[in-house]
Design a protein around this motif. Structure first.
Motif, mmCIF file in Angstrom:
data_model
loop_
_atom_site.group_PDB
_atom_site.id
_atom_site.type_symbol
_atom_site.label_atom_id
_atom_site.label_comp_id
_atom_site.label_asym_id
_atom_site.label_seq_id
_atom_site.Cartn_x
_atom_site.Cartn_y
_atom_site.Cartn_z
ATOM 1 N N UNK A 102 0.834 -1.201 0.000
ATOM 2 C CA UNK A 102 0.000 0.000 0.000
ATOM 3 C C UNK A 102 0.870 1.254 0.000
ATOM 4 N N UNK A 103 1.906 1.268 0.830
ATOM 5 C CA UNK A 103 2.809 2.423 0.885
ATOM 6 C C UNK A 103 3.527 2.604 -0.450
ATOM 7 N N UNK A 104 4.012 1.512 -1.030
ATOM 8 C CA UNK A 104 4.728 1.602 -2.304
ATOM 9 C C UNK A 104 3.820 2.119 -3.420
ATOM 10 N N UNK A 105 2.598 1.630 -3.478
ATOM 11 C CA UNK A 105 1.662 2.095 -4.508
ATOM 12 C C UNK A 105 1.289 3.561 -4.308
ATOM 13 N N UNK A 106 1.099 3.972 -3.058
ATOM 14 C CA UNK A 106 0.759 5.374 -2.787
ATOM 15 C C UNK A 106 1.901 6.290 -3.205
ATOM 16 N N UNK A 107 3.131 5.904 -2.894
ATOM 17 C CA UNK A 107 4.278 6.734 -3.286
ATOM 18 C C UNK A 107 4.466 6.727 -4.791
ATOM 19 N N UNK A 108 4.214 5.596 -5.434
ATOM 20 C CA UNK A 108 4.345 5.519 -6.886
ATOM 21 C C UNK A 108 3.324 6.429 -7.562
ATOM 22 N N UNK A 109 2.103 6.463 -7.037
ATOM 23 C CA UNK A 109 1.068 7.330 -7.608
ATOM 24 C C UNK A 109 1.406 8.803 -7.433
ATOM 25 N N UNK A 110 2.179 9.144 -6.387
ATOM 26 C CA UNK A 110 2.592 10.523 -6.152
ATOM 27 C C UNK A 110 3.859 10.873 -6.927
ATOM 28 N N UNK A 111 4.420 9.893 -7.625
ATOM 29 C CA UNK A 111 5.627 10.140 -8.399
ATOM 30 C C UNK A 111 6.906 9.989 -7.608
ATOM 31 N N UNK A 115 9.757 7.764 -6.363
ATOM 32 C CA UNK A 115 10.377 6.474 -6.643
ATOM 33 C C UNK A 115 11.706 6.386 -5.914
ATOM 34 N N UNK A 116 12.224 5.197 -5.803
ATOM 35 C CA UNK A 116 13.515 5.009 -5.148
ATOM 36 C C UNK A 116 14.632 5.452 -6.084
ATOM 37 N N UNK A 117 15.784 5.684 -5.509
ATOM 38 C CA UNK A 117 16.939 6.084 -6.300
ATOM 39 C C UNK A 117 17.392 4.921 -7.172
ATOM 40 N N UNK A 118 17.848 5.227 -8.360
ATOM 41 C CA UNK A 118 18.364 4.185 -9.237
ATOM 42 C C UNK A 118 19.781 3.821 -8.809
#
Length: 56
Positions: free
Chosen positions: A22-31, A33-36
């Motif tokens: 849930x946290x990962x999807x919420x952050x992904x929807x807000x744009x 993302x983790x560092x490459x």
């Protein structure tokens, strides 16, 4: 008792996985993302190019 502990472990594990998803999807929807790997200064291609892990 061991079966109860095993069931509790799996229940807690499922809650952790669902919560993290849930946290990962919420952050992904807000744009967010983790560092490459390039942003962190390490890339798998650079390790392969340097010959790390190559057996001799």
């Amino acid at each position: 008792m061991n079966t109860l502990a095993d069931g509790f472990f799996h229940l807690v594990t499922w809650f952790v996985v669902v919560g993290a998803s849930i946290v990962a999807l919420a952050q992904w929807r807000q744009g967010i993302t983790s560092a490459t790997t390039e942003d962190r200064g390490w890339a798998p291609t650079s390790v392969a190019a340097a010959g790390a892990g190559r057996r001799r």
